[in-house]
Design an enzyme around this catalytic site. Structure first.
Site, PDB file in Angstrom:
ATOM      1  N   CYS A  56     -48.566  47.048  20.445  1.00 47.08           N
ATOM      2  CA  CYS A  56     -48.713  45.687  19.923  1.00 47.08           C
ATOM      3  C   CYS A  56     -50.082  45.149  20.377  1.00 47.08           C
ATOM      4  O   CYS A  56     -50.384  45.170  21.576  1.00 47.08           O
ATOM      5  CB  CYS A  56     -47.584  44.792  20.424  1.00 47.08           C
ATOM      6  SG  CYS A  56     -45.949  45.430  19.979  1.00 47.08           S
ATOM      7  N   CYS A 100     -38.011  40.775  36.584  1.00 42.38           N
ATOM      8  CA  CYS A 100     -38.493  41.354  35.336  1.00 42.38           C
ATOM      9  C   CYS A 100     -38.946  42.771  35.674  1.00 42.38           C
ATOM     10  O   CYS A 100     -39.836  42.954  36.504  1.00 42.38           O
ATOM     11  CB  CYS A 100     -39.652  40.505  34.819  1.00 42.38           C
ATOM     12  SG  CYS A 100     -40.439  41.161  33.348  1.00 42.38           S
ATOM     13  N   CYS A 102     -45.529  37.200  30.662  1.00 34.16           N
ATOM     14  CA  CYS A 102     -45.171  38.063  29.529  1.00 34.16           C
ATOM     15  C   CYS A 102     -46.402  38.696  28.912  1.00 34.16           C
ATOM     16  O   CYS A 102     -47.356  38.006  28.570  1.00 34.16           O
ATOM     17  CB  CYS A 102     -44.469  37.263  28.442  1.00 34.16           C
ATOM     18  SG  CYS A 102     -42.993  36.460  28.994  1.00 34.16           S
TER      19      CYS A 102
HETATM   20  N1  SAH Z   1     -41.179  46.151  24.675  1.00 37.86           N
HETATM   21  C1  SAH Z   1     -40.236  45.066  24.849  1.00 37.86           C
HETATM   22  C2  SAH Z   1     -40.218  44.450  26.219  1.00 37.86           C
HETATM   23  C3  SAH Z   1     -41.528  44.094  26.907  1.00 37.86           C
HETATM   24  S1  SAH Z   1     -42.424  42.641  26.601  1.00 37.86           S
HETATM   25  C4  SAH Z   1     -40.466  44.001  23.830  1.00 37.86           C
HETATM   26  O1  SAH Z   1     -41.520  44.023  23.198  1.00 37.86           O
HETATM   27  O2  SAH Z   1     -39.587  43.200  23.608  1.00 37.86           O
HETATM   28  C5  SAH Z   1     -41.560  41.175  26.877  1.00 37.86           C
HETATM   29  C6  SAH Z   1     -41.996  40.078  25.904  1.00 37.86           C
HETATM   30  O3  SAH Z   1     -43.352  39.632  26.119  1.00 37.86           O
HETATM   31  C7  SAH Z   1     -41.956  40.552  24.468  1.00 37.86           C
HETATM   32  O4  SAH Z   1     -41.369  39.583  23.661  1.00 37.86           O
HETATM   33  C8  SAH Z   1     -43.422  40.682  24.137  1.00 37.86           C
HETATM   34  O5  SAH Z   1     -43.658  40.640  22.763  1.00 37.86           O
HETATM   35  C9  SAH Z   1     -43.995  39.494  24.866  1.00 37.86           C
HETATM   36  N2  SAH Z   1     -45.440  39.571  24.999  1.00 37.86           N
HETATM   37  C10 SAH Z   1     -46.226  40.663  24.972  1.00 37.86           C
HETATM   38  N3  SAH Z   1     -47.521  40.326  25.127  1.00 37.86           N
HETATM   39  C11 SAH Z   1     -47.546  38.993  25.268  1.00 37.86           C
HETATM   40  C12 SAH Z   1     -48.608  38.055  25.487  1.00 37.86           C
HETATM   41  N4  SAH Z   1     -49.854  38.456  25.604  1.00 37.86           N
HETATM   42  N5  SAH Z   1     -48.271  36.755  25.586  1.00 37.86           N
HETATM   43  C13 SAH Z   1     -46.989  36.352  25.496  1.00 37.86           C
HETATM   44  N6  SAH Z   1     -45.947  37.185  25.300  1.00 37.86           N
HETATM   45  C14 SAH Z   1     -46.231  38.498  25.182  1.00 37.86           C
END
Ligand code: SAH
Length: 371
Positions: free
Chosen positions: A132, A121, A362
């Site tokens: 976010c 990753c 994630c």
């Molecule tokens: N910016 C891209 C890639 C990075 S994050 C995107 O948002 O897709 C990879 C994944 O982890 C994304 O689906 C994101 O929403 C998720 N993610 C972010 N914060 C998280 C959290 N606290 N718990 C679980 N998943 C999360």
């Protein structure tokens, strides 16, 4: 041999990362080598050392005369990443690495061993500008885009450890790459496409990974999704949806105020049409926020409205981030959410939460405290 100290600390903020052969196409590498006064075939030798032998140490490049080696390696293989620290979980099967870049910015990547594959990753930006509220990376804002080579070198370095038996579980190779580390890959479009090409071009021009084993994850930057469809790359697209309705998604994924759920799903559907690759919808399940059964039904309806067999859903139990009041859904609620989606005929698999306890799962990548 590059002097690490110089390369790592000399770069002022705002300066570009040093040029590396992994930023360049094979033709550009030959041009660069020629400019240095060397014969063009040296470019192929350098590429073989980097992508096939997984080395950037000039002392091992015995097929190149000593004087040329140093010069070529200095010019085209500068050190890009320095390990700040490793954190391991799952008895070493998950390893998070914090890297320092040439200008002091820090990023993270995670290597995950499974019985049948090794996934890396990777980060595509230092920080992230998407903001976010449930994501650790989002809280710190964007520092800068990474170069294609800075992205690729995370994978090449991981592949080197595996080849040299330096990670638990014995020798191995990287089979999958997911752009799910720090950053929004489609907001750093050129470098990310360059990195995908380097990762998937056959050895020795690139690392030779299969396109279908590379996943690019996005918050839903619709114009960039359309552009990606047209690249002729058969990478997997993942879309971080997190809510099927605009009212909630506007707050969970702020860029939704620009591109709405319907537009994002339409763009995902056309990605499938153009590439034939089934799209993955990511949905972090947040207790009492987005885990209602009616939202599962609405999601199922919205996906089916656009056809069958083009998409699957990956619910991810929320990994709580420091300072947030949000947490993962109750297991029974999660089960209901999954069952509802499946009742709509949507293939649904809950994502594992590898590396949670090392903040390597994630949304936990923050690299907030460089040592
Ligand atoms: N910016 C891209 C890639 C990075 S994050 C995107 O948002 O897709 C990879 C994944 O982890 C994304 O689906 C994101 O929403 C998720 N993610 C972010 N914060 C998280 C959290 N606290 N718990 C679980 N998943 C999360």
């Amino acid at each position: 041999m590059p002097v690490p100290g110089q390369l790592i600390f000399a770069g002022p903020r705002g300066a570009k990362p040093p040029r590396h052969l992994a930023d360049l196409t094979p033709a550009e590498r030959r041009a660069a080598v020629t400019e240095l006064g060397e014969r063009p075939f040296r470019a192929g030798q350098l590429s073989t050392h980097y992508f096939a032998h997984l080395t950037d140490d000039p002392s091992t490049m015995t097929d190149i005369p000593v004087a040329s080696r140093e010069r070529l390696a200095d010019a085209l293989m500068p050190a890009l990443l320095t390990v700040v620290r490793h954190l391991e979980a799952d008895r070493g099967a998950t390893r998070k690495t914090v890297w320092r870049l040439f200008d002091g910015a820090t990023v993270e990547s995670v290597l995950m061993r499974y019985p049948d594959r090794v996934t890396m990753c990777v980060s595509s930006q230092a920080g992230c500008g998407m903001n976010c509220p449930f994501c650790a990376t989002g809280q710190a804002g964007l520092t800068r885009n990474m170069s294609a080579a800075e992205i690729v070198d995370q994978v090449v370095t991981g592949a080197r450890w595996l080849r040299r038996d330096e990670v638990a579980g014995g020798r191995g190779r990287v089979s999958n790459v997911v752009f799910m580390g720090m950053g929004e890959p489609l907001a750093n479009y050129r470098a990310v496409i360059g990195a995908v090409r380097r990762l998937t071009e056959p050895v020795p021009d690139g690392l030779g990974l299969s396109e279908r084993n590379v996943t690019v994850s996005t918050v839903g930057l619709v114009p960039a999704m359309a552009r990606l469809s047209a690249e002729g790359l058969h990478v997997t697209l993942a879309v971080s949806l997190h809510a099927p309705d605009d009212q909630l998604r506007d707050t969970l994924v702020p860029v939704n105020t620009r591109w709405k759920v319907a537009e994002v799903l339409d763009a995902a559907r056309s990605y499938f049409e153009v590439t034939g690759r089934r799209v993955s919808i990511e949905y972090a399940l947040i207790r009492d926020i987005n885990d209602d059964a009616w939202r599962a039904d609405l999601l199922g309806t919205e996906l089916n409205r656009r056809g069958r067999g083009w998409v699957h859903v990956n619910p991810i139990p929320l990994n709580p981030t420091p300072g947030s009041r949000w947490t993962a859904s109750d297991p029974a609620v999660e089960r209901t959410f999954v069952a509802r989606l499946r009742a709509h005929g949507i293939p649904t698999t809950v994502r594992d939460t590898r590396g949670r306890e090392i903040d390597g799962a994630c949304g936990q990548l923050a690299a907030a405290t460089p040592a």
